[in-house]
Design a protein around this motif. Structure first.
Motif, PDB file in Angstrom:
ATOM      1  N   GLY A 152       6.637   5.823   4.831  1.00  0.00           N
ATOM      2  CA  GLY A 152       6.076   4.817   3.932  1.00  0.00           C
ATOM      3  C   GLY A 152       6.976   3.607   3.748  1.00  0.00           C
ATOM      4  N   ALA A 207       0.856  -1.198   0.000  1.00  0.00           N
ATOM      5  CA  ALA A 207       0.000   0.000   0.000  1.00  0.00           C
ATOM      6  C   ALA A 207       0.883   1.235   0.000  1.00  0.00           C
ATOM      7  CB  ALA A 207      -0.901  -0.009   1.231  1.00  0.00           C
ATOM      8  N   SER A 208       0.661   2.095  -0.978  1.00  0.00           N
ATOM      9  CA  SER A 208       1.513   3.278  -1.108  1.00  0.00           C
ATOM     10  C   SER A 208       0.672   4.550  -1.164  1.00  0.00           C
ATOM     11  CB  SER A 208       2.364   3.144  -2.364  1.00  0.00           C
ATOM     12  OG  SER A 208       3.109   4.317  -2.547  1.00  0.00           O
ATOM     13  N   SER A 215      -2.315  13.292   0.319  1.00  0.00           N
ATOM     14  CA  SER A 215      -2.678  11.935  -0.114  1.00  0.00           C
ATOM     15  C   SER A 215      -2.513  10.865   0.953  1.00  0.00           C
ATOM     16  CB  SER A 215      -1.827  11.561  -1.333  1.00  0.00           C
ATOM     17  OG  SER A 215      -0.472  11.491  -0.945  1.00  0.00           O
ATOM     18  N   SER A 216      -1.896  11.252   2.086  1.00  0.00           N
ATOM     19  CA  SER A 216      -1.502  10.212   3.015  1.00  0.00           C
ATOM     20  C   SER A 216      -2.552   9.992   4.108  1.00  0.00           C
ATOM     21  CB  SER A 216      -0.151  10.625   3.610  1.00  0.00           C
ATOM     22  OG  SER A 216       0.190   9.784   4.643  1.00  0.00           O
ATOM     23  N   LEU A 217      -3.099   8.790   4.134  1.00  0.00           N
ATOM     24  CA  LEU A 217      -4.045   8.418   5.191  1.00  0.00           C
ATOM     25  C   LEU A 217      -3.281   8.002   6.432  1.00  0.00           C
ATOM     26  CD1 LEU A 217      -6.255   6.104   2.987  1.00  0.00           C
ATOM     27  CD2 LEU A 217      -7.126   8.089   4.203  1.00  0.00           C
ATOM     28  N   GLY A 263       3.493   0.719   5.115  1.00  0.00           N
ATOM     29  CA  GLY A 263       4.773   1.339   5.461  1.00  0.00           C
ATOM     30  C   GLY A 263       4.745   2.146   6.749  1.00  0.00           C
ATOM     31  N   ARG A 264       5.873   2.766   7.007  1.00  0.00           N
ATOM     32  CA  ARG A 264       6.042   3.589   8.214  1.00  0.00           C
ATOM     33  C   ARG A 264       5.165   4.838   8.145  1.00  0.00           C
ATOM     34  NH1 ARG A 264       9.749   1.455   5.712  1.00  0.00           N
ATOM     35  NH2 ARG A 264      11.416   0.259   6.697  1.00  0.00           N
ATOM     36  N   ARG A 316       1.787   7.335  -2.092  1.00  0.00           N
ATOM     37  CA  ARG A 316       2.210   8.166  -3.223  1.00  0.00           C
ATOM     38  C   ARG A 316       2.124   7.380  -4.505  1.00  0.00           C
ATOM     39  NH1 ARG A 316       7.877   9.640  -0.879  1.00  0.00           N
ATOM     40  NH2 ARG A 316       7.285   8.068   0.633  1.00  0.00           N
ATOM     41  N   ILE A 320      -4.819   4.074  -2.606  1.00  0.00           N
ATOM     42  CA  ILE A 320      -6.200   4.464  -2.316  1.00  0.00           C
ATOM     43  C   ILE A 320      -6.352   5.888  -2.838  1.00  0.00           C
ATOM     44  CG2 ILE A 320      -7.886   4.883  -0.483  1.00  0.00           C
ATOM     45  CD1 ILE A 320      -6.085   2.879   1.236  1.00  0.00           C
ATOM     46  N   SER A 374       6.002   7.730   9.051  1.00  0.00           N
ATOM     47  CA  SER A 374       6.783   8.895   8.623  1.00  0.00           C
ATOM     48  C   SER A 374       7.179   8.834   7.161  1.00  0.00           C
ATOM     49  CB  SER A 374       8.049   8.982   9.474  1.00  0.00           C
ATOM     50  OG  SER A 374       8.704   7.734   9.423  1.00  0.00           O
TER      51      SER A 374
END
Ligand code: SAH
Length: 270
Positions: free
Chosen positions: A126, A86-87, A148-150, A121-122, A89, A141, A124
């Motif tokens: 990813g 899961a990314s 963009s970061s959930l 990912g992490r 970005r 997603i 901080s």
């Protein structure tokens, strides 16, 4: 939901890498359990699950208690035939990206044939490039491109929900590989290690120095999805190129001989 769908959900693991906040581990456990998932694997969490994890798990304590805690990704992915990362970005590289419905459809369908994993990912930073390269696909997603970061557990929730929707609908992905003896994540790591060593030994160069070469080779094998016999043939060939005897004294490295001995041959050099 059919019993088969429930069993398939049981073969899907969520792997959280180097999570910083124990609360997120708890919230992820809750997100999984609400959707009928049960497998949580933690790779080198910065802090081990604690009281805050249990508070945020809100009753999904059993997932936390049973969560595997691993030193490295190899151990967390052992036995997995399909890995989707899961990314947050959308990267310009190189890696096939699926939307959540497609990614979870494939995970659930392949779970009928063996263990599969989704990788998170992490908080901080990813997933690293090395971790991304362990994935057959990435899943993004769709979010506000400007933001963009959930939250980690929110991302787990979205994908777990999509998995449940597929399981309830009994939907069948068209893109699955049903071969029972697909190489798992560790078989592939063994091959990549062997390839790197052989390249050095035969003077092709040091793959560690070339990121683009590493990525291309990883992408090639992730796309091809070799089975165990194919891996053994390739490794037999690599051993021959390195001038090594095959285990068991068989030094005939012709493809045919490799194929015929492949099933019970393990090569060193992992
Ligand atoms: N700051 C990090 C994001 C970390 S969020 C970065 O820029 O990469 C923690 C994890 O949650 C991510 O590594 C990813 O696995 C998951 N995640 C967060 N937002 C996501 C999104 N929009 N799509 C897919 N995964 C997401």
């Amino acid at each position: 939901m059919t019993q088969t769908s429930e069993e398939n959900l049981g073969r899907i693991r969520a792997v959280l890498i180097e999570t910083s906040h124990p609360g997120n581990i708890g919230a992820a456990a809750r997100a999984l359990k609400t959707m009928g998932l049960s497998r949580l694997e933690l790779v080198a969490p910065r802090r081990r699950p604690d009281a805050e994890s249990l508070a945020r798990a809100a009753g999904a304590d059993d997932l936390i208690e049973r969560a595997g805690i691993h030193d490295d990704l190899d151990s967390a992915l052992a036995g997995c035939r399909l890995v989707i990362g899961a990314s947050a970005r959308l990267r310009s590289i190189e890696w096939p990206v699926l939307d959540p419905a497609e990614a979870t459809g494939r995970l659930l369908a392949e779970a009928a044939h063996g263990e599969v994993a989704m990788l998170f990912g992490r908080e901080s930073s990813g997933l690293t490039n090395a971790e991304l390269s362990r994935c057959h696909y990435l899943v993004h997603i769709p979010t506000n491109p400007e933001f963009s970061s959930l939250n980690l557990a929110a991302a787990v929730q979205v994908l777990a929900y999509e998995l449940r929707r597929h399981a309830l609908a009994g939907s069948v992905s068209e893109h699955i590989d049903e071969r029972p003896d697909l190489a798992d994540a560790n078989d592939l790591e063994g091959l990549h290690g062997h390839l790197a060593a052989t390249m050095r030994a035969v003077g092709f160069g040091d793959i560690e120095q070339s990121r683009s070469l590493q990525i291309r080779l990883r992408r090639l094998f992730n796309r091809a999805r070799p089975d165990r016999t194919e891996i053994n043939i390739l490794r037999g060939l690599l051993s021959a190129a390195q001038g090594r005897k095959r285990p068991g004294g068989d030094n005939d490295a012709s493809p045919a001989a490799a194929a015929s001995t492949a099933k019970d041959t393990t090569c060193s050099n992992d």
